[in-house]
Design a protein around this motif. Sequence first.
Motif, short mmCIF file in Angstrom:
data_model
loop_
_atom_site.label_atom_id
_atom_site.label_comp_id
_atom_site.label_asym_id
_atom_site.label_seq_id
_atom_site.Cartn_x
_atom_site.Cartn_y
_atom_site.Cartn_z
N ASP A 1 5.97 2.78 6.22
CA ASP A 1 5.02 1.85 6.31
C ASP A 1 4.02 2.58 5.07
N HIS B 1 4.21 4.39 12.00
CA HIS B 1 3.03 5.47 12.07
C HIS B 1 3.59 6.65 12.78
N GLU C 1 -5.07 1.93 2.63
CA GLU C 1 -4.94 0.46 3.51
C GLU C 1 -5.31 1.16 5.22
N GLU C 2 -4.58 2.28 5.29
CA GLU C 2 -4.82 2.68 6.59
C GLU C 2 -5.98 3.16 7.35
N HIS D 1 0.78 -1.21 0.17
CA HIS D 1 0.11 -0.04 0.09
C HIS D 1 0.84 1.30 -0.03
MN MN Z 1 0.06 1.29 9.06
#
Ligand code: MN
Length: 463
Positions: free
Chosen positions: A261, A437, A291-292, A98
């Motif tokens: 990420d 994150h 995705e998050e 992602h």
């Molecule tokens: Mn993530």
Amino acid sequence: MKENVWNTYEEEDLKKIYQLGEDYKIFISNSKTEREVVENSINIIKSYGFRDLREMIEEKKSLVPGDKIYVNNKEKSLALFIIGEEDIEKGMNILGAHIDSPRLDLKATPLYEDTSFAYFDTHYYGGIKKYQWVTLPLALHGVVVKKDGTKVSINIGERETDPVVGITDLLPHLGEKQMKKEASKVIEGEDLDILIGTRPLKKEEEGKEEDLVKNNILKLLKELYKIEEEDFLSAEIEVTPAGKAKDFGLDRSMVMAYGQDDKVCAFTSLKAFLKVGQCKKTTSCILVDKEEIGSVGSTGMQSTFYENAILEIASLLGKKELTSLSRILSNSNMLSSDVNAAYDPLYSDVMDKRNASYFNNGVVFCKYTGSRGKYDSNDANAEYIAKIRNVLDQNNVHFQISELGKVDIGGGGTIAYILANKNVNVIDCGVGVLSMHAPWEVTSKSDIYEAYKCYKAFLKDMD
Ligand code: MN
Ligand code: MN
């Protein structure tokens, strides 16, 4: 913990690791948002001879082994295919990462003035610790689309000479009450407002009487970008940390960057996919948005865009029956290339030491993510994992298998379950990350290298 993989490398590996690190830092510094990843990836793949699926459909062109196709889904997700020698119904080898990352998005009516300060109001995107986002240099990335369809690209804060913006915090001298709050309340979502200016318009200019600082900003935006305040209604502007990726550690063994990420896996997946080229099986690389926030929306993995692309490709290969799609999917293998939470000695209590992932122990596999009793996880099949182990060992790839923290503590999701629900064999596989994150995340160069090797081996040798 296994042996530190740095001990296993020859001089030649070390050169490759550091070179890959350099390429990665350039890629991720220039690709902070899903739109930027798609744009930069399309620029890269065009030199490899990829063609737009839409053009091929229009030309009613039959596909043959070796053909390279891309699908740009609304500028925010990308699917790539290289047609293999074997019948596509025997399945594909798929890498999926992602390309969205936690950040702050401008609201639809973002601009306001308070006490002669001009601000942008934001709505955070994905799982963030809000207190981490104050007193950092921030940049603005995105697009403003005007009513006539003209698209204005915004990128402010990344060039050496650019200004940056940011969010203020309270001085400790007056922070006694604030410091007693729990961490999730220290900075609240509605206080994540970006300070963007303090200089007022001259009163006599343009007949404005109030909100002169805000109006001065609007004047600037009009001069620089030809946009009006109303144009924010149809804009997508993302606020990210400003600045480039850097070597991390005195030994330069790590990388610090925003959005690793999951762009560390997007980068290594794309690079491996392009390097391997045509295989026996058809190969595919998916770079998806959202995705998050649950893989939702037309550009997320739950969208039908990927299946539609496979249907179109099957059709151009002369397979017009719907059964083709189900055969392709159920015979396909996928690595959901996503990052894992690496063991951090400072926070050891959330990890099960025997089932954690470690820096410099190679690419990380995660049989199941989910949380508290495997809820919502895809739980990859043992038979599938055995095949992968075999391929990795044949290709001298260093890997480890991990859980995401202690069983009762938390968990997380990836795109793995979505393709697994369509009967594809899927397992999560990616790079370990520290400070996941956070505005600046940390990875290890050796793990990036092993992920790249793993993705190449998977595309080439999974049967
Ligand atoms: Mn993530
Ligand atoms: Mn992720």
